[in-house]
Every structure is written in C-alpha cells, then in structure tokens.
Design a protein around this motif. Structure first.
Motif, PDB file in Angstrom:
ATOM      1  N   VAL A 190      -1.467   0.897   8.679  1.00 32.30           N
ATOM      2  CA  VAL A 190      -2.014   2.090   8.055  1.00 32.30           C
ATOM      3  C   VAL A 190      -0.824   2.958   7.670  1.00 32.30           C
ATOM      4  N   ILE A 191      -0.688   3.249   6.372  1.00 26.90           N
ATOM      5  CA  ILE A 191       0.440   4.047   5.881  1.00 26.90           C
ATOM      6  C   ILE A 191      -0.079   5.377   5.355  1.00 26.90           C
ATOM      7  N   ALA A 192       0.809   6.347   5.295  1.00 27.09           N
ATOM      8  CA  ALA A 192       0.476   7.654   4.734  1.00 27.09           C
ATOM      9  C   ALA A 192       1.290   7.842   3.466  1.00 27.09           C
ATOM     10  N   THR A 193       0.612   8.098   2.356  1.00 32.47           N
ATOM     11  CA  THR A 193       1.276   8.360   1.092  1.00 32.47           C
ATOM     12  C   THR A 193       0.375   9.228   0.225  1.00 32.47           C
ATOM     13  N   GLY A 194       0.949  10.231  -0.382  1.00 33.31           N
ATOM     14  CA  GLY A 194       0.193  11.111  -1.259  1.00 33.31           C
ATOM     15  C   GLY A 194      -0.834  11.950  -0.535  1.00 33.31           C
ATOM     16  N   GLY A 195      -0.604  12.234   0.741  1.00 31.85           N
ATOM     17  CA  GLY A 195      -1.549  13.029   1.498  1.00 31.85           C
ATOM     18  C   GLY A 195      -2.762  12.252   1.978  1.00 31.85           C
ATOM     19  N   LYS A 196      -2.738  10.934   1.816  1.00 34.83           N
ATOM     20  CA  LYS A 196      -3.848  10.085   2.226  1.00 34.83           C
ATOM     21  C   LYS A 196      -3.328   8.960   3.110  1.00 34.83           C
ATOM     22  N   GLN A 197      -4.200   8.404   3.928  1.00 31.38           N
ATOM     23  CA  GLN A 197      -3.854   7.246   4.735  1.00 31.38           C
ATOM     24  C   GLN A 197      -4.588   6.033   4.179  1.00 31.38           C
ATOM     25  N   ARG A 198      -3.866   4.916   4.045  1.00 26.07           N
ATOM     26  CA  ARG A 198      -4.439   3.702   3.470  1.00 26.07           C
ATOM     27  C   ARG A 198      -4.146   2.520   4.379  1.00 26.07           C
ATOM     28  N   ARG A 199      -5.122   1.643   4.518  1.00 25.42           N
ATOM     29  CA  ARG A 199      -4.932   0.402   5.263  1.00 25.42           C
ATOM     30  C   ARG A 199      -4.414  -0.650   4.288  1.00 25.42           C
ATOM     31  N   VAL A 200      -3.295  -1.303   4.640  1.00 29.23           N
ATOM     32  CA  VAL A 200      -2.665  -2.269   3.739  1.00 29.23           C
ATOM     33  C   VAL A 200      -2.365  -3.560   4.480  1.00 29.23           C
ATOM     34  N   LEU A 207       0.192   3.408  11.840  1.00 30.30           N
ATOM     35  CA  LEU A 207      -0.396   2.520  12.826  1.00 30.30           C
ATOM     36  C   LEU A 207      -0.165   1.088  12.363  1.00 30.30           C
ATOM     37  N   VAL A 208       0.176   0.193  13.287  1.00 33.78           N
ATOM     38  CA  VAL A 208       0.353  -1.209  12.954  1.00 33.78           C
ATOM     39  C   VAL A 208      -0.477  -2.039  13.925  1.00 33.78           C
ATOM     40  N   VAL A 209      -1.264  -2.976  13.380  1.00 37.40           N
ATOM     41  CA  VAL A 209      -2.043  -3.881  14.209  1.00 37.40           C
ATOM     42  C   VAL A 209      -1.514  -5.285  13.973  1.00 37.40           C
ATOM     43  N   ASP A 210      -1.029  -5.922  15.049  1.00 36.80           N
ATOM     44  CA  ASP A 210      -0.428  -7.251  14.957  1.00 36.80           C
ATOM     45  C   ASP A 210      -1.144  -8.184  15.921  1.00 36.80           C
ATOM     46  N   ASP A 211      -2.030  -9.024  15.404  1.00 36.13           N
ATOM     47  CA  ASP A 211      -2.772  -9.997  16.210  1.00 36.13           C
ATOM     48  C   ASP A 211      -3.465  -9.359  17.407  1.00 36.13           C
ATOM     49  N   GLY A 212      -4.105  -8.234  17.197  1.00 31.07           N
ATOM     50  CA  GLY A 212      -4.842  -7.574  18.266  1.00 31.07           C
ATOM     51  C   GLY A 212      -4.028  -6.554  19.044  1.00 31.07           C
ATOM     52  N   ALA A 213      -2.717  -6.589  18.935  1.00 33.84           N
ATOM     53  CA  ALA A 213      -1.873  -5.602  19.617  1.00 33.84           C
ATOM     54  C   ALA A 213      -1.682  -4.400  18.687  1.00 33.84           C
ATOM     55  N   VAL A 214      -2.082  -3.234  19.147  1.00 33.69           N
ATOM     56  CA  VAL A 214      -2.006  -2.029  18.329  1.00 33.69           C
ATOM     57  C   VAL A 214      -0.742  -1.258  18.697  1.00 33.69           C
ATOM     58  N   LEU A 215       0.097  -0.991  17.695  1.00 34.52           N
ATOM     59  CA  LEU A 215       1.294  -0.174  17.877  1.00 34.52           C
ATOM     60  C   LEU A 215       1.006   1.180  17.254  1.00 34.52           C
ATOM     61  N   ALA A 216       0.902   2.224  18.068  1.00 34.92           N
ATOM     62  CA  ALA A 216       0.499   3.518  17.543  1.00 34.92           C
ATOM     63  C   ALA A 216       1.377   4.672  18.003  1.00 34.92           C
ATOM     64  N   THR A 217       2.091   4.522  19.095  1.00 33.94           N
ATOM     65  CA  THR A 217       2.897   5.634  19.594  1.00 33.94           C
ATOM     66  C   THR A 217       4.219   5.689  18.847  1.00 33.94           C
ATOM     67  N   PRO A 218       4.863   6.842  18.794  1.00 28.75           N
ATOM     68  CA  PRO A 218       6.148   6.942  18.105  1.00 28.75           C
ATOM     69  C   PRO A 218       7.218   6.011  18.660  1.00 28.75           C
ATOM     70  N   ASP A 219       7.197   5.755  19.962  1.00 27.10           N
ATOM     71  CA  ASP A 219       8.177   4.831  20.550  1.00 27.10           C
ATOM     72  C   ASP A 219       7.965   3.403  20.059  1.00 27.10           C
ATOM     73  N   GLU A 220       6.729   2.999  19.877  1.00 23.99           N
ATOM     74  CA  GLU A 220       6.429   1.648  19.411  1.00 23.99           C
ATOM     75  C   GLU A 220       6.700   1.480  17.919  1.00 23.99           C
ATOM     76  N   LEU A 221       6.600   2.569  17.156  1.00 21.96           N
ATOM     77  CA  LEU A 221       6.753   2.500  15.697  1.00 21.96           C
ATOM     78  C   LEU A 221       8.169   2.785  15.217  1.00 21.96           C
ATOM     79  N   VAL A 222       9.149   2.835  16.120  1.00 22.32           N
ATOM     80  CA  VAL A 222      10.518   3.180  15.729  1.00 22.32           C
ATOM     81  C   VAL A 222      11.074   2.206  14.699  1.00 22.32           C
ATOM     82  N   GLY A 223      10.903   0.921  14.902  1.00 18.35           N
ATOM     83  CA  GLY A 223      11.462  -0.065  13.976  1.00 18.35           C
ATOM     84  C   GLY A 223      10.469  -0.609  12.969  1.00 18.35           C
ATOM     85  N   ALA A 224       9.259  -0.109  12.966  1.00 22.65           N
ATOM     86  CA  ALA A 224       8.238  -0.637  12.061  1.00 22.65           C
ATOM     87  C   ALA A 224       8.395  -0.039  10.666  1.00 22.65           C
TER      88      ALA A 224
END
Length: 103
Positions: free
Chosen positions: A4-14, A39-56
């Motif tokens: 899920v990315i944020a662009t243009g003031g909106k969030q989109r699932r890609v 937010l990143v979902v990888d095979d059922g594992a959800v990465l949502a916290t800032p610590d988990e999304l550092v390299g995403a």
C-alpha cells in the motif's frame, strides 16, 4: 505480494506488473520513480511498523500521461446577468509498478 503506497494524498494497493493512474508527477515518461510504502504484505506476513519498513520500497516506471474525465460546471444567479461556465480536466501520470522490495 502487495504493498500500500501513498501518492497524491491517496493510498493505493499495488502489485508488481500493475498499471495505475496517480496524480501528475514531475517525472518525464520512461523514468523510474520510487514510492515509500505504508504497508507491505509478503506471503501473509504484514510489515507495518516504521522499523519493519526501513528498507522497503516500491519502484515503478512512468509510462505516460493521461487526462481524466471532463467536469463541466455552470454558475447562475437569478435576476442578474451573472452566468459563468467553467470546465476542468485533471491530468494523471500512468505508472507501471516494476518491483516491490522488502528489507
């Protein structure tokens, strides 16, 4: 895998390989653009916290520009000659998602 990315003031699932229209970017067609995922979902594992999304990251290639639907407007005030027609057509950038990377 999707993100899920944020662009243009909106969030989109890609997902990888998907094409989507986003608010106009200041990037010429053919160039790469990087989005920071919310937010990143990888095979059922959800990465949502800032610590988990550092390299995403989500990368995409700008394919071109398109125009949205025409919006026509008309303002009118009674008992005067106050009439005004206006129109608007929003411009969008078409982006093809090439890669979703996790840390």
């Amino acid at each position: 895998m999707y993100a899920v990315i944020a662009t243009g003031g909106k969030q989109r699932r890609v997902e990888a390989g998907q094409r989507l229209d986003v608010e106009l970017l200041a990037v010429p067609p053919g160039e790469e653009v990087t989005f920071t995922p919310v937010l990143v979902v990888d095979d059922g594992a959800v990465l949502a916290t800032p610590d988990e999304l550092v390299g995403a990251s989500v990368t995409g290639r700008v394919v071109g520009e398109v125009k949205g639907p025409k919006i026509d407007g008309f303002t009118y005030k009674n008992a005067t000659t106050n009439r005004r027609r206006w129109g608007h057509r929003q411009r969008y950038s078409t982006v093809e998602i090439t890669q979703i990377a996790t840390a």
